[in-house]
Design an enzyme around this catalytic site. Structure first.
Site, PDB file in Angstrom:
ATOM      1  CG  HIS A  25      60.695  67.495  35.475  1.00 59.33           C
ATOM      2  ND1 HIS A  25      61.131  67.071  36.674  1.00 59.33           N
ATOM      3  CD2 HIS A  25      61.692  68.239  34.972  1.00 59.33           C
ATOM      4  CE1 HIS A  25      62.331  67.537  36.890  1.00 59.33           C
ATOM      5  NE2 HIS A  25      62.694  68.257  35.883  1.00 59.33           N
ATOM      6  CG  HIS A  79      72.914  69.941  37.150  1.00 60.94           C
ATOM      7  ND1 HIS A  79      72.883  68.728  36.491  1.00 60.94           N
ATOM      8  CD2 HIS A  79      71.667  70.111  37.673  1.00 60.94           C
ATOM      9  CE1 HIS A  79      71.673  68.212  36.615  1.00 60.94           C
ATOM     10  NE2 HIS A  79      70.914  69.028  37.309  1.00 60.94           N
ATOM     11  CD  GLU A  81      67.062  68.649  35.507  1.00 57.12           C
ATOM     12  OE1 GLU A  81      67.656  68.426  36.574  1.00 57.12           O
ATOM     13  OE2 GLU A  81      65.884  68.290  35.295  1.00 57.12           O
ATOM     14  CG  ASP A  83      66.857  73.262  36.214  1.00 61.04           C
ATOM     15  OD1 ASP A  83      67.543  72.424  35.621  1.00 61.04           O
ATOM     16  OD2 ASP A  83      66.596  73.174  37.431  1.00 61.04           O
ATOM     17  CG  HIS A 146      69.144  65.443  40.273  1.00 67.67           C
ATOM     18  ND1 HIS A 146      67.957  65.248  39.622  1.00 67.67           N
ATOM     19  CD2 HIS A 146      69.585  66.648  39.894  1.00 67.67           C
ATOM     20  CE1 HIS A 146      67.687  66.334  38.899  1.00 67.67           C
ATOM     21  NE2 HIS A 146      68.660  67.183  39.067  1.00 67.67           N
ATOM     22  CG  ASP A 165      69.744  70.579  40.874  1.00 69.83           C
ATOM     23  OD1 ASP A 165      69.327  71.745  40.745  1.00 69.83           O
ATOM     24  OD2 ASP A 165      69.688  69.734  39.973  1.00 69.83           O
ATOM     25  CE1 TYR A 193      65.427  71.588  44.487  1.00 70.69           C
ATOM     26  CE2 TYR A 193      66.931  70.260  45.782  1.00 70.69           C
ATOM     27  CZ  TYR A 193      66.680  71.044  44.670  1.00 70.69           C
ATOM     28  OH  TYR A 193      67.672  71.272  43.762  1.00 70.69           O
ATOM     29  CG  HIS A 226      66.787  75.109  42.126  1.00 69.97           C
ATOM     30  ND1 HIS A 226      66.217  75.716  41.039  1.00 69.97           N
ATOM     31  CD2 HIS A 226      67.264  73.922  41.677  1.00 69.97           C
ATOM     32  CE1 HIS A 226      66.342  74.943  39.979  1.00 69.97           C
ATOM     33  NE2 HIS A 226      66.976  73.846  40.331  1.00 69.97           N
TER      34      HIS A 226
HETATM   35 FE1  FEO Z   1      68.823  69.149  38.136  1.00 69.41          FE
HETATM   36 FE2  FEO Z   1      67.850  72.239  39.030  1.00 69.41          FE
HETATM   37  O1  FEO Z   1      68.351  70.886  37.867  1.00 69.41           O
END
Ligand code: FEO
Length: 398
Positions: A25, A79, A81, A83, A146, A165, A193, A226
């Site tokens: 994004h 989390h 989100e 992903d 976040h 994250d 990042y 990640h």
């Molecule tokens: Fe906030 Fe890697 O998702």
């Protein structure tokens, strides 16, 4: 990449490597990323996080190498989100866990995403612990780091922090640990990042680092959602976050511009000449050649942000508008700024750029230079002088 890896005895990486993603994004992920999930083998077998929906088979494949997925007892969602939670719905069907553990805001976010009231939610909050048998998991909510739902899970006996994250980076690798990759490239990915995801939450990061320090957690391993896992000197990434979140600038300036027929580019070069003459390390960033997320990475440690755009249809060029929109959301702090640009007949660009800088709480220290059509030597001299003046101010402040 479907090779699960044991981080410590009974703690397995069971995530997925996304070699192909190039846009997250708006953030350019030119070397892909990973979606990390962790499987802990104990009396209560526990899966921490899942992966992006399109990688659910990779997750399952890794889990199968360790255990039949239906034998998993708990699913922890640190989390929501997509992903990380994108495979939750399928995993819930396959695993049918006894508990789905998340924060209160995590529960709300899961309901908002997957609309399942019937899942066995177990809401936890900061400091709360759950026993897995030989192991204890302590939860630490990290609201707005976040997302509102974000949470850390700390495996006390193993001193492993599953950090969601935080402390991550977008980099697809076959290696899973920080001591197996080039450390300089690793820190470059981490900086990008941080700048593109965590910068607006810098003050919360300062507080989190202080709070975690007070908890006195021993950290042998930091396992983010990640990138590679920090097992060699994991505190180096905490120290880097401490440094970056202070947003202490260096004697560095960015001249960021877009140009129609190269007049604004000539001005950009002249501004940069003045800055360099004044002893400031300067980067000239043409927005047609530099991705917005790479510009933001450079901005992290810069003191001055100088924006240049030609006037187009009483406004600014679209790539500059895109850059400003993106930069505004990331709320960089402790910057000075100025603007310049060439115009044909109306000449609104410099005023609009100054307004945008002020809206970003950048201290505009120069009225800017606006020149009609192709700049002459005198016009470029004004730009050089603006660069010199900015250099002087940077040196006074840094
Ligand atoms: Fe906030 Fe890697 O998702």
């Amino acid at each position: 990449m479907r090779s699960n890896v044991e981080i410590k005895e009974g703690i397995h990486w069971v995530g997925a490597v996304d070699w192909s993603v190039r846009d997250f994004h708006g953030y350019s992920t030119m070397k892909g990323t990973t979606y990390n999930a962790y499987l802990v083998m104990d009396e209560k077998v526990t899966l921490f996080d899942t992966v992006k929906h399109s990688f659910k088979n990779d997750l399952l494949h890794c889990i199968y190498k360790v255990i039949e997925p239906s034998k998993i007892d708990y699913l922890v969602v640190n989390h929501v989100e997509p992903d990380h939670s994108g495979s939750v719905a399928e995993m819930m069907e396959i695993i049918k866990p006894e508990k789905l553990i998340c924060s209160a805001r995590g529960k709300k976010a899961l309901l908002d995403h997957y609309h399942r009231e019937d899942w066995p939610y177990e809401v936890v909050s900061t400091g709360q612990e759950i026993s897995l048998g030989k192991r204890t998991v302590q939860f630490i909510e990290t609201r707005m780091l976040h997302w509102p739902d974000s949470m850390f899970s700390y495996l006390k006996e193993d001193a492993v922090l599953i950090s969601s994250d935080a402390f991550g980076h977008h980099w697809a690798t076959s290696e899973r640990f920080n001591d197996q990759v080039n450390s300089s490239e690793l820190m470059d990915h981490c900086k990008k990042y941080f700048a593109n995801i965590l910068l607006p939450y810098s003050s919360l990061i300062q507080k989190l680092i202080a709070d975690v320090g007070k908890l006195g957690l021993k950290l042998d391993v930091i396992a983010p959602d990640h990138g590679v896992i920090w097992r060699e000197n994991p505190m180096q990434i905490v120290a880097a976050y401490d440094q970056w979140s202070k947003q202490i600038p260096k004697r560095k300036a960015l001249v960021i511009y877009d140009t129609m027929w190269n007049s604004t580019e000539k001005m950009a070069k002249a501004v940069a000449d003045g800055l360099v003459e004044g002893g400031i390390s300067t980067q000239l960033l043409d927005l047609r050649a530099n991705h917005r997320s790479d510009v933001i990475t450079e901005l992290l440690e810069a003191k001055a942000v100088v924006l240049g755009s030609s006037t187009l249809n009483n406004g600014i060029l679209p790539k500059m508008a895109d850059m400003i929109c993106y930069m505004k959301g990331l709320r960089p702090a402790n910057k000075i700024g100025a603007a310049f640009g060439s115009f044909g007949w109306s000449g609104e660009a410099v005023r609009l750029l100054n307004t945008a800088l002020e809206e970003m709480k950048v201290n505009v220290v120069h009225p800017g230079v606006s020149l009609q059509f192709v700049p002459k030597h005198e016009g470029l001299h004004q730009c050089v002088n603006m660069g010199r003046e900015l250099a002087k101010i940077i040196k006074e402040k840094v």
